[in-house]
Enzyme design. Structure first.
Site, PDB file in Angstrom:
ATOM      1  N   HIS A  17    -102.582 -44.639  43.980  1.00  0.00           N
ATOM      2  CA  HIS A  17    -101.915 -45.922  44.125  1.00  0.00           C
ATOM      3  C   HIS A  17    -102.912 -47.009  44.529  1.00  0.00           C
ATOM      4  CE1 HIS A  17     -98.879 -42.783  44.658  1.00  0.00           C
ATOM      5  NE2 HIS A  17     -97.975 -43.657  44.286  1.00  0.00           N
ATOM      6  N   GLU A  33     -80.091 -39.788  64.256  1.00  0.00           N
ATOM      7  CA  GLU A  33     -80.704 -38.461  64.255  1.00  0.00           C
ATOM      8  C   GLU A  33     -82.089 -38.458  63.597  1.00  0.00           C
ATOM      9  OE1 GLU A  33     -77.744 -39.215  62.927  1.00  0.00           O
ATOM     10  OE2 GLU A  33     -76.294 -38.369  64.338  1.00  0.00           O
ATOM     11  N   HIS A  83     -99.018 -50.274  40.945  1.00  0.00           N
ATOM     12  CA  HIS A  83     -98.491 -49.533  42.102  1.00  0.00           C
ATOM     13  C   HIS A  83     -99.002 -48.101  42.166  1.00  0.00           C
ATOM     14  CE1 HIS A  83     -95.734 -48.052  45.162  1.00  0.00           C
ATOM     15  NE2 HIS A  83     -95.628 -46.995  44.390  1.00  0.00           N
ATOM     16  N   HIS A 138     -68.410 -30.650  60.615  1.00  0.00           N
ATOM     17  CA  HIS A 138     -69.235 -30.457  61.806  1.00  0.00           C
ATOM     18  C   HIS A 138     -69.682 -29.008  61.990  1.00  0.00           C
ATOM     19  CE1 HIS A 138     -67.982 -34.489  62.544  1.00  0.00           C
ATOM     20  NE2 HIS A 138     -68.488 -34.545  63.753  1.00  0.00           N
TER      21      HIS A 138
END
Lengths: 676, 676
Positions: B40, B425, B274, B487
């Site tokens: 890149h 999380e 890129h 869950h």
């Protein structure tokens, strides 16, 4: 609906107030949680007034026909507040009886701890994992916008409904809310209206310790319309906010100041109401404070009457049916096509077209990367599937998810079938779920396989809900080469296979790729992950029987009389397995090669077929896959061998890595010989 | 450093301009990518001027002592621009020779496709998976702030350095950027400065099609200081922006307008630069346009001199060493403790204290949920471990991650050891990695096991980098009961085990939990997942040998002479296995029970030990675990049985679910009997 309306012995009273109506939710929530001795009363009690205004004044739906295609979609993104949704469903007249409310969180009830997708009772998506309901809703709103662009005609706004979302602090803290809401702004999803339950409380306590965003400013930065600091317990203020939101023509966030556990005199406004029963004494005090004298699970008739959505729903749908009849008259083909699309039936002729396309691909002997094969399949299939919509998480040119008939969707031009999701893997996957749940589409999305990690829980939700989402995961092993271990999947294929109801296909050439795509398109009861190579793979030649074998998940690709051993391989390692078998044959060693593009599908075949492919008598077995080995022992046993990769890869050209890690015909041959 | 400085034949010229210095990065990037034929060039060429200003004017570091504890941390969050970092490392005088630059992306080079953690050459973290480098940096900045609060004394700012981040559109689109930056604002991480490479381009093309955020407004909503629209190619403008950012005392985002692939006359400003080599012709044109006449991998001496950070680095560190000497004199114990903490050594006396605490727990016969046992272990261990820092993603009371010595950290009071991460999380897990990488801490974080999905790629990065992060995953199976299938982990334990270098412990009682915690604390070369139950589990009684067996990952918990079969179990299913063995014994059937809290550790034992626990001769084997079965066949073989759960769970009380799905002593006994 009589079964749905107990307690007719409660005398009908005067016209109930809006607060009375809302209190019915509060009572059901606190009583059901108490009865279950587990659950979340705080959010239902806090959002009851908002819910009452939305459902009674705005929500366009018909409990007698829950699948009416132009209904508004309602999503409870803070799914732990499930009793709110159950109460709304019950009170407004869906087929959710009081017996189910009483059985909240019990085995086999329809009132699970978190709402589980069941449109029959108004549950448009399974929620609980925070942020994903909101993102499903963004997908639903996108589906509505695209479908409207595809089908509406001047004077015929036949697809024209809103998506409403309830969400809490948790949804807003989750990263996926950023991905989804940023893209919702860019795509100008003006029929999406979200209510933020701004109660200042999350599980750890007062959120100001860990959540100090200026949320309105954040959403304005996404191009949303925002109503700040609306009193979430004041129906008039809520109505004004909703009217403004609807008029804005932008995706909207209505920030509602609420009191969690509203009505509980000693616990409201604190995290104590969030995720635990209030307790009998506090429930009694709450009844007193709310002026709700009825026994648990008793709802007086005047309250039921205040909530009953049947008449209004029937009228709303009838009006639409009239409009649809006019549309049908003016545009019979479009009307039939919309009906077909929303029913989920594939087009007439699809099957024949797919078979013909696959036969054509099977005749080619070109060496093709399976990501390219996927694009070839898309080019062949997409013209037959106007419901196909897809995109990539900013890797279009790498995932090869764009096909000849792709038309990019923008905020101002939604009549397309291609979405550039941006670098938003989790958002993309949860939006695919939402688009599919909305109906009218078969949705796919691409990223590098390693970033399936980012999207993982949305894949799980698709599997749990039995939603069709199709994932195009390219760059599937160390075979991607130089990008190195951050980008080289090692554990991902095995890990996706562990997900119940996720079909994982890792095809070895163009033909297997096309069959995998066909499977993914025809499967209506769960998601499919297509695991595709970056590097070119040779075409395997097959008999007609072998071609049919692909659909069975695994089949004998190289057969020999009386095989001494079996090599099982997938994807890019099939070529190596075949070469090893040829080399072994040259030395007089008879080895069968089984190509296993989809273990889940193979496992679902009858015993006779499975035994024919993997006869119990041949226990000399070698599995070859450029990934972790754990999962293969169920096919090769303790006596077999697995040639895999139980470590991370390295940055280097792919060919060197394959050699270094033993993915060569020579090594496979040697391992088979050691085994014999 | 001579080896680091080739091409001394290039004549020294006049004092190079800043642009000349930056062009050295551009040339190395485009040439290395061309040589590798992959990589890149766009980001290094676009950010070269920013990098030049940061590294030459601001970055406080010493290439001769890369691990100097008070160095600034630099993170390249847009890790695909790796050549930028390699060029900076090489030019400023780290031990990264030109041979390594030439070997970019080749097998065994130190210049992988994406930067791989190697502080010796200035790589503070592995990056590539977007958004995570930024989040690691937020963790590093938090570590610095907390460490400063713990150790600095009036007049002695001994811990005092900045964290600098480069990031691109991709990082900003990823959801984790929201989680991390929102929390960075709340925690007032004023020494964090980020440079946004606002080049308007991502892989799919011009980002305005999929990324239209008002990013400055978004970050202001997080409480950050923002510099808008700084010319990323103007050193003076950049200096002013950095000075303002540093003076602001807030986490800062400097939005730099840049041209991707700057200098490439025909490709700059487009996605063509890129992720692909520019090509020989365009490289020649770029050399011409930049006025960079040197051959590939040639850097003239005056350019090297302009970049050389040795003298300044030595002086900077020497000044700090003087300050540290004064600190040492004034606060000898603190100085010694800081040195110990940063070295990663555990405190003297830790080992004895841990052994004593475990012995005490082993003597108890209380029935305890292992999440509670984890808290008991924390209470016992934490007083001995001032480096322990932890928290929860808004589940403190459920994960039981708070202990008696916990002190909550806030933006205004950082002298603590507990972080309420909010419902974030993924952000939490990547911050744990950053805190650990910074040094001075052992970091843990809690959430429900099912939400390990949200964090998954950060766990993978910890495993890949060999970072110690400790994950406290509670509510580990259908045993959590009523919260239901969203869950209830089913595939998660097996799935975490698939991750190379991730240690997964699923203890069966308090003693195993404490041993698991001890393992996690003492392990310095990788992450540990602690898989803990919501529900109470009985204490197993053990001999001294059995107690030691826990540390070996698996051991014989119930032994019998001449066992006819073996039951292998983990966590909450050990109790069931033991009961089944007892019931079988009553019928004269001799069955061994193996408790296997950590398969990875067991697999690493010598063959003799493994064979002693699981003798090859006993091939009647049953594994019991309340999760997917795939991974267990490598222990039980094709002839064995696995009692597991290859489907999603249900919402109901745990006891009912265990019965429904066959996790009962009766069923285990029956399965063993079928096998015999």
């Amino acid at each position: 609906m009589a079964s749905n309306r107990e307690n007719r012995n409660i005398p009908e009273g005067a016209e109930p107030s809006r607060r009375d109506l809302a209190n019915a939710i509060r009572a059901l929530a606190m009583d059901a949680v108490q009865a279950a001795n587990s659950g979340h009363p705080g959010a239902p009690m806090g959002m009851a007034d908002i819910a009452e205004v939305l459902w009674n004044d705005y929500l366009s739906h018909n409990p007698a026909n829950p699948r009416w295609i132009n209904r508004d979609r309602f999503v409870l993104s803070n799914g732990h507040g499930s009793m709110l949704l159950y109460a709304l469903s019950h009170l407004s007249g869906y087929s959710l009886g009081m017996d189910e409310i009483r059985n909240f969180r019990q085995l086999s009830s329809r009132t699970a701890g978190h709402p589980e997708y069941e449109p029959e009772i108004g549950i448009e998506t399974t929620t609980g994992p925070l942020g994903q309901g909101l993102t499903n809703a963004v997908g639903m709103a996108l589906a509505e916008k695209v479908l409207a662009a595809q089908f509406n005609q001047p004077g015929h706004d036949i697809v024209d409904h809103r998506t409403w979302v309830f969400l809490g602090d948790g949804c807003l803290m989750e990263g996926i809310s950023h991905e989804a809401c940023s893209l919702a702004g860019t795509l100008k999803l003006g029929k999406l209206v979200c209510f933020y339950d701004d109660n200042g409380i999350s599980i750890d306590g007062e959120v100001e310790g860990w959540f100090t965003d200026d949320t309105p400013a954040r959403f304005e930065a996404y191009g949303w319309y925002v109503e700040r600091a609306v009193d979430g317990h004041d129906p008039a203020a809520l109505q004004a906010a909703v009217d403004n939101a609807v008029a804005s023509g932008k995706p909207s966030l209505i920030c509602c100041r609420t009191i969690i556990g509203f009505g509980s005199p000693n616990k409201q406004g604190t995290e104590a109401t969030h995720g635990a029963p209030l307790g009998d004494a506090e429930i009694a005090a709450t009844r007193e404070a709310l002026g709700w004298p009825y026994a648990p699970f008793q709802v007086p008739a005047n309250i039921y009457a205040g909530w009953d959505a049947h008449a209004k729903g029937a009228a709303t749908e009838a009006a639409w049916n009239e409009r649809f009849a006019a549309y049908q008259l003016a545009f019979p083909e479009l009307a039939a096509e919309l009906t077909r699309r929303m029913s989920g039936d594939l087009p007439t002729g699809w099957s024949a077209a797919a078979t013909a396309a696959i036969a054509e691909m099977a005749a080619s002997d070109a060496k093709v990367a399976t990501r390219k094969a996927s694009q070839i399949a898309l080019n062949a299939f997409a013209p037959h599937l106007p419901e196909l919509i897809g995109g990539s998480a900013d890797l279009t040119g790498s995932n090869l998810t764009e096909h000849a008939a792709s038309k990019w969707i923008t905020g101002d031009a939604a009549n397309g079938n291609y979405v550039s999701f941006g670098v938003r893997e989790f958002g993309m996957a949860a939006m695919l779920n939402g688009m599919t749940l909305h109906g009218g589409f078969i949705a796919y999305g691409g990223t590098f396989l390693t970033f399936s990690d980012y999207a993982r829980n949305a894949l799980r939700m698709a599997a749990l809900m039995k939603v069709q989402s199709i994932l195009v995961f390219t760059h599937d092993s160390i075979g991607l080469g130089e990008d190195g271990p951050t980008h080289q999947p090692v554990e991902h294929v095995a890990s996706l296979r562990l997900m119940p109801n996720m079909a994982v296909w890792r095809p070895c050439d163009t033909t297997e790729t096309a069959v995998a795509w066909r499977y993914a398109i025809e499967r209506r009861d769960g998601p499919t992950s297509l695991i595709l190579s970056r590097q070119g793979l040779p075409a395997q030649q097959r008999s007609a029987d072998q071609l049919l074998g692909i659909e069975r998940g695994a089949y004998v690709l190289v057969d020999v009389p009386d095989p001494q051993a079996i090599i099982i391989a997938t994807g890019s390692e099939v070529e190596i397995a075949v070469a090893a078998a040829v080399a072994l044959a040259a030395e007089g060693i008879a080895v069968r090669v089984v190509s296993m593009p989809c273990a889940e599908v193979f496992d679902a075949q009858d015993t006779a077929y499975r035994d024919a492919v993997l006869p119990a008598a041949i226990d000399k077995r070698v599995a070859v896959e450029a990934g972790v080995t754990d999962g293969w022992y169920r096919y090769v046993g303790l006596q077999g061998r697995v040639i895999g990769l139980d470590r991370f890869g390295e940055s280097a050209p792919a060919g060197e890595l394959f050699k270094k890690f033993g993915f060569t015909a020579e090594n496979v041959k040697a391992v088979v010989q050691q085994l014999l």
